[in-house]
Motif scaffolding. Structure first.
Motif, mmCIF file in Angstrom:
data_model
loop_
_atom_site.group_PDB
_atom_site.id
_atom_site.type_symbol
_atom_site.label_atom_id
_atom_site.label_comp_id
_atom_site.label_asym_id
_atom_site.label_seq_id
_atom_site.Cartn_x
_atom_site.Cartn_y
_atom_site.Cartn_z
ATOM 1 N N ASN A 260 6.400 1.118 4.653
ATOM 2 C CA ASN A 260 5.304 2.063 4.909
ATOM 3 C C ASN A 260 4.138 1.891 3.943
ATOM 4 N N ASN A 261 4.061 0.731 3.273
ATOM 5 C CA ASN A 261 2.919 0.488 2.390
ATOM 6 C C ASN A 261 1.653 0.374 3.239
ATOM 7 N N PRO A 262 0.656 1.230 3.022
ATOM 8 C CA PRO A 262 -0.511 1.282 3.916
ATOM 9 C C PRO A 262 -1.296 -0.026 3.987
ATOM 10 N N LYS A 263 -1.430 -0.735 2.873
ATOM 11 C CA LYS A 263 -2.180 -1.995 2.895
ATOM 12 C C LYS A 263 -1.458 -3.043 3.735
ATOM 13 N N ILE A 264 -0.153 -3.123 3.563
ATOM 14 C CA ILE A 264 0.633 -4.092 4.329
ATOM 15 C C ILE A 264 0.560 -3.772 5.816
#
Length: 434
Positions: A260-264
């Motif tokens: 859930n990492n937003p950048k990824i």
């Protein structure tokens, strides 16, 4: 009143003053003196596992009855991810709070024994810290401790760690298992201090990585020690489950422990859209650089080719026109030709996978979409803000892209392929594992 009574009263007053003065002194000292209890590690005397690279942190508050479980990380990201899943499962079975070690990045110990893992992890931290403080200072009087400034240790400059929550969503799983981060420290003394664990209240599982655990094993479930400390928890078949509730919870772990990492997610979703959107292309994975996959590279490429051709023929998605092989991504989409995406660690996929490129049109890799990574920006960890994590995150982006196709075809014995297959199942409305 007699003289004797007067003297007795005076003595009583004097004793009262003395006692009162002593009480005041004791109270003052109790507020100004810090008392620390330390104890030696429950490890062989010839093994040092207590290198203190940082001061003990302030103790969190835990109930007296609370029991804990932890383990030691090693190997690459996918193996560490598998060990984390096993640790969550064991914590659920034993009803213990999971102390989660950080995710090791760029440099990590390989599979080893309990004592060796502890020593190596502490050594990495110690050398990195020493190099930061001493090896880049222009001082002729500076002495190099144990030659740690030697170039052979330079790879540890990029060693870093992150907490797993920087990458994965634990919200749903925390409803079932209490979890807390260990911190960027592998001092055994600090571990006991931080979690208020006494010297003889730890049970160490020092076996090698080949052993298996069973969910009905009373030596684990009913162990009274405050801390169960495992060495390696690596392996998809490490824990043998027989209880149906445990089997269901394992499925829940795989379904809910999602990236859930937003950048990824932002970068991967943009590339997925360029490929035609989720469920509109075929995802492959071919790994060739790691030793075991390098040896089996030709076999795995042939296996992928056969499975892909079978799928294309059965789905009537194969086109024979040679003109199609010159199409770029936009032309492939415009002419409704099946897009094939390959996630790979190869630096030269067109050459290495020539069998696919020469027989199937519209094959693309992250190399063909590298411009989308230019705006990724720098991501660093709390442990070392100077180490850029971009190179660590790119393969995860690669995994998410290939996993969100209509189908996924991977290679045997690959943790990358296994995780990509789980993500593909979730993307297509299925359970991650059966």
């Amino acid at each position: 009143m007699s003289l004797e009574k007067i003297n007795s009263r005076e003595r009583s007053k004097f004793l009262f003053k003395i006692i009162f003065f002593i009480i005041i002194i004791v109270i003052i000292l109790s507020f100004t003196t810090e008392i620390k209890f330390t104890s030696p590690p429950i490890i062989n005397n010839d093994i040092k596992t207590t290198m203190n690279t940082s001061e003990p942190s302030i103790k969190p508050i835990f109930s007296f009855e609370e029991k804990f479980l932890t383990y030691l990380p090693h190997n690459d990201f996918h193996d560490q991810h598998g060990a984390l899943i096993n640790a969550i499962m064991l914590s659920y079975i034993t009803n213990r709070t999971l102390i989660i070690p950080p995710l090791l990045i760029n440099y990590f110990p390989r599979s080893s024994t309990f004592n060796s893992l502890y020593n190596n992890l502490n050594k990495f931290i110690k050398i990195k810290k020493y190099r930061e403080e001493h090896c880049y200072i222009d001082d002729e009087n500076e002495e190099n401790y144990l030659d740690y400034c030697d170039n052979k240790y330079s790879q540890l400059d990029d060693f870093t760690m992150i907490n797993w929550e920087q990458l994965f969503d634990f919200n749903e799983l925390k409803k079932h298992v209490k979890m807390i981060n260990r911190g960027f420290d592998f001092s055994f003394d600090n571990l006991k201090y931080n979690f208020n664990i006494e010297e003889n209240d730890t049970y160490l599982f020092t076996e090698d990585i080949s052993y298996e655990l069973k969910d009905n094993d009373n030596s684990i479930r009913k162990n009274d020690k405050k801390l169960l400390h495992f060495s390696s928890l690596l392996g998809p078949n490490k824990i043998i489950l027989e209880n149906q509730n445990n089997i269901k919870f394992r499925q829940l772990i795989h379904n809910k422990l999602v990236i859930n990492n937003p950048k990824i997610l932002n970068v991967s979703e943009k590339i997925i859209e360029k490929l035609g959107g989720k469920g509109n292309y075929i995802g492959l994975h071919i790994e060739i650089r790691h030793k075991i996959f390098k040896i089996n590279a030709n076999y795995n490429i042939d296996l992928i080719y056969r499975n892909l051709m079978k799928y294309l023929l059965n789905s009537d998605l194969l086109r024979n026109s040679k003109n199609l092989f010159n199409y770029n991504l936009k032309e492939c989409l415009k002419n409704n030709i099946q897009i094939i995406y390959i996630a790979t660690d190869s630096f030269d996929p067109r050459s290495k996978f020539s069998k696919l490129y020469e027989n199937i049109p519209c094959i693309f890799t992250l190399f063909d979409l590298s411009k989308d990574l230019e705006n990724f920006g720098k991501i660093s960890s709390e442990y070392d803000e100077d180490v850029d994590l971009t190179n660590f995150y790119v393969p995860i982006i690669d995994l998410l892209i290939t996993a969100h196709g209509k189908t996924f075809i991977g290679i045997p014995k690959s943790a990358f392929s296994r995780l990509a297959n789980e993500v593909n199942n979730l993307s297509n409305g299925k359970n991650a594992i059966s």
